[in-house]
Enzyme design. Sequence first.
Site, PDB file in Angstrom:
ATOM      1  N   GLY A  31      68.592  59.721  37.529  1.00  0.00           N
ATOM      2  CA  GLY A  31      69.401  60.924  37.396  1.00  0.00           C
ATOM      3  C   GLY A  31      70.162  61.273  38.656  1.00  0.00           C
ATOM      4  O   GLY A  31      70.235  60.504  39.600  1.00  0.00           O
ATOM      5  N   HIS A  37      76.345  55.013  39.896  1.00  0.00           N
ATOM      6  CA  HIS A  37      75.805  54.929  38.535  1.00  0.00           C
ATOM      7  C   HIS A  37      76.943  54.766  37.523  1.00  0.00           C
ATOM      8  O   HIS A  37      76.820  54.007  36.557  1.00  0.00           O
ATOM      9  CB  HIS A  37      75.026  56.196  38.173  1.00  0.00           C
ATOM     10  CG  HIS A  37      73.829  56.461  39.031  1.00  0.00           C
ATOM     11  ND1 HIS A  37      73.766  57.509  39.921  1.00  0.00           N
ATOM     12  CD2 HIS A  37      72.646  55.817  39.127  1.00  0.00           C
ATOM     13  CE1 HIS A  37      72.595  57.502  40.521  1.00  0.00           C
ATOM     14  NE2 HIS A  37      71.888  56.489  40.077  1.00  0.00           N
ATOM     15  N   GLN A 153      65.072  45.750  45.310  1.00  0.00           N
ATOM     16  CA  GLN A 153      64.680  46.142  43.950  1.00  0.00           C
ATOM     17  C   GLN A 153      65.284  45.181  42.925  1.00  0.00           C
ATOM     18  O   GLN A 153      64.595  44.726  42.002  1.00  0.00           O
ATOM     19  CB  GLN A 153      65.156  47.566  43.674  1.00  0.00           C
ATOM     20  CG  GLN A 153      65.108  47.974  42.210  1.00  0.00           C
ATOM     21  CD  GLN A 153      65.413  49.442  42.008  1.00  0.00           C
ATOM     22  OE1 GLN A 153      64.578  50.277  42.276  1.00  0.00           O
ATOM     23  NE2 GLN A 153      66.601  49.767  41.523  1.00  0.00           N
TER      24      GLN A 153
HETATM   25  O1  PAF Z   1      67.087  52.534  41.216  1.00  0.00           O
HETATM   26  C1  PAF Z   1      66.556  53.499  40.618  1.00  0.00           C
HETATM   27  O2  PAF Z   1      67.164  54.532  40.385  1.00  0.00           O
HETATM   28  C2  PAF Z   1      65.105  53.387  40.162  1.00  0.00           C
HETATM   29  O3  PAF Z   1      64.338  52.697  41.086  1.00  0.00           O
HETATM   30  C3  PAF Z   1      64.953  52.774  38.756  1.00  0.00           C
HETATM   31  C4  PAF Z   1      65.418  51.331  38.703  1.00  0.00           C
HETATM   32  C5  PAF Z   1      65.728  53.607  37.740  1.00  0.00           C
HETATM   33  C6  PAF Z   1      63.469  52.792  38.343  1.00  0.00           C
HETATM   34  O4  PAF Z   1      62.952  54.086  38.344  1.00  0.00           O
END
Ligand code: PAF
Length: 280
Positions: A31, A37, A153
């Site tokens: 969020g 995003h 990640q």
């Molecule tokens: O990158 C993010 O915002 C978070 O680490 C994710 C991948 C949505 C997991 O909660």
Amino acid sequence: MQSVKTVQDVRSQSKEWKKQGLSVGLVPTMGYLHAGHASLIRRARAENDRVVVSIFCNPMQFGPAEDLASYPRDLAHDSALCQELGADLIFHPEPSAMYDAAFCSFVDMNILPATLCGKSRPVHFRGVCTVVAKLLNIVQPDNAYFGQKDAQQLAIIRRMVADLNIDVTIHGCPIVREHDGLAMSSRNTYLSGEERQAALVLSQAVQLGQALFAQGETRAANLLEPMRKHIESQPLARIDYLQAVDGLTMQPISSVCAPALVAMAVYIGKTRLLDNFIIE
Ligand code: PAF
């Protein structure tokens, strides 16, 4: 655009779409959506028949001393942006819908989470892997989209998907930057005016490293040292890490050749920011 809170609702809608032969793209987020995003949602929109955006501030990926309570949230703004970008469904569960009282299974990984962010955030990637595995199982998308700013990640999620044979294609999308170079992040909102200015040392260090590499420098120490000096010239900046690692294993390298990642985490005041560049 639908907005649902239960696992059952998102799962039955996604199943219905798959039954109709439609492809589904998932953009997992926590969020407080920004242009970074938005670029993921646009890409998902262009490449799939249906787009699901999950908005879930995942408690499991925050350590006890981290910013879960203060992490910024604005569901009204996020919903409007998703609608504008043509998302079909927002999944925004409560923590109790994702983790019931008896919850006790985790996705853990060796090697890749031992370096970079994993060193200073020991529980972080276990939480990320667990929630992303759950989201992929719930939505069962054909494609899922993640930002390159969180490069470790992304590498970890790719590894997890390969290791656990999850049937999804993972897409990494380029870092989106403010006009002056600062990498977009929900945490930029924590910065004061002075800190916002100081935070430019991260992207400047990235540019410096990229320029040195473009000039033919491949020794990690010779790339990192000028970057370190530049960051340390800013009194509000404190380096958590600055490292060159193999792009797949996330292990330190002394000679930089593709695939490689040059990544940093730097505190500006109390705010920890990330930036990086990849060598493909
Ligand atoms: O990158 C993010 O915002 C978070 O680490 C994710 C991948 C949505 C997991 O909660």
